[in-house]
Design an enzyme around this catalytic site. Structure first.
Site, PDB file in Angstrom:
ATOM      1  CE  LYS A  42      62.327  60.391  39.858  1.00 19.02           C
ATOM      2  NZ  LYS A  42      63.236  61.380  39.234  1.00 19.02           N
ATOM      3  NE  ARG A 102      65.322  62.781  45.282  1.00 23.41           N
ATOM      4  CZ  ARG A 102      64.125  63.104  44.785  1.00 23.41           C
ATOM      5  NH1 ARG A 102      63.037  62.527  45.224  1.00 23.41           N
ATOM      6  NH2 ARG A 102      64.037  64.019  43.842  1.00 23.41           N
ATOM      7  NE  ARG A 117      59.364  69.787  36.828  1.00 26.36           N
ATOM      8  CZ  ARG A 117      59.826  68.742  37.508  1.00 26.36           C
ATOM      9  NH1 ARG A 117      59.506  67.511  37.150  1.00 26.36           N
ATOM     10  NH2 ARG A 117      60.634  68.936  38.529  1.00 26.36           N
ATOM     11  NE  ARG A 134      59.423  70.751  41.661  1.00 28.27           N
ATOM     12  CZ  ARG A 134      59.673  69.430  41.705  1.00 28.27           C
ATOM     13  NH1 ARG A 134      58.810  68.576  41.179  1.00 28.27           N
ATOM     14  NH2 ARG A 134      60.769  68.977  42.260  1.00 28.27           N
ATOM     15  NE  ARG A 166      65.328  69.034  41.774  1.00 30.10           N
ATOM     16  CZ  ARG A 166      64.366  69.212  40.870  1.00 30.10           C
ATOM     17  NH1 ARG A 166      64.286  70.332  40.199  1.00 30.10           N
ATOM     18  NH2 ARG A 166      63.489  68.265  40.663  1.00 30.10           N
TER      19      ARG A 166
END
Ligand code: AMP
Length: 209
Positions: A13, A88, A122, A155, A166
């Site tokens: 996203k 969300r 990532r 992160r 998550r």
């Protein structure tokens, strides 16, 4: 045009929003980025949400909704915006309905295995937020940002325990939004597995039709 980007964590996203923002010339509003910048700057909000973000849980609705309500009052949203990471929860979607009309909801579709692969590889440039992936989009020099030369970071919530959490939160709280927007008839499913450029073309074509 007011656009919402929906989909599991790691679906791309943020990457897509950065590309789409240039195409449409509207701001990219990422609630995750706003929280992270508050944490970095040590604000009251940042102190309140730091632990929540690190664990991969959700910031309470009332805090997030007020933050977005404020942000959408900014003049730069006059000709539209791309909302990334909000809403969300159903309560957030209902609140958003009272703030504005949403023209399109882009739902990025990606399976769990690919989500885990993407999130665990990532890496970020802390000062610019530029996103890399250690396998599919590595920097020129391993571990360092191409532009600033600063060391890349991972992160906290891209570590395995938080990723699992998550995904669970996504399933419980966010996935029901797909049904919510299907009923409204303004949701478009997009396969998030190809390259960002291919996904961008698919999104632009869908928005035009
Ligand atoms: P993201 O960068 O969108 O993956 O968001 C990172 C984290 O910020 C999430 O895991 C949540 O802890 C928090 N967050 C971002 N957006 C929201 C939201 N709409 N509601 C609650 N928490 C959020």
């Amino acid at each position: 045009m007011n656009i919402v980007l929906l989909g599991p964590p790691g679906a791309g996203k943020g990457t897509l929003a950065a590309l789409l923002k240039t195409e449409l010339n509207v701001p990219h509003i990422s609630t995750g980025d706003i929280f992270r910048s508050n944490i970095k700057n040590g604000t009251e909000l940042g102190k309140k949400v730091q632990g929540i973000l690190a664990s991969g849980g959700l910031v309470p609705d009332e805090v997030t909704i007020e933050m977005v309500r404020d942000r959408l009052k900014n003049d730069d949203t006059a000709s539209g915006y791309i909302l990334d990471g909000f809403p969300r929860t159903i309560a957030q979607a209902e609140a958003l309905d009272t703030m504005d009309e949403i023209d399109a909801v882009i739902n990025f579709v990606l399976d769990d295995e690919e989500v885990v692969k993407r999130l665990s590889g990532r890496r970020l440039a802390p000062s610019t937020g530029k996103i890399y992936h250690i396998v599919t989009n590595p920097p020129k020099k391993e571990g360092f940002d191409d532009e600033t030369g600063e060391p890349l970071i991972q992160r906290d919530d891209d570590k395995p325990e938080a990723i699992r959490h998550r995904l669970e939160v996504y399933r419980q709280e966010t996935a029901p939004l797909i049904g919510y927007y299907k009923e409204k008839g303004n949701i478009i499913d997009i396969d998030a597995s190809p390259s960002p450029e291919t996904v961008l073309s698919a999104v632009l074509a869908a928005l035009q039709s």
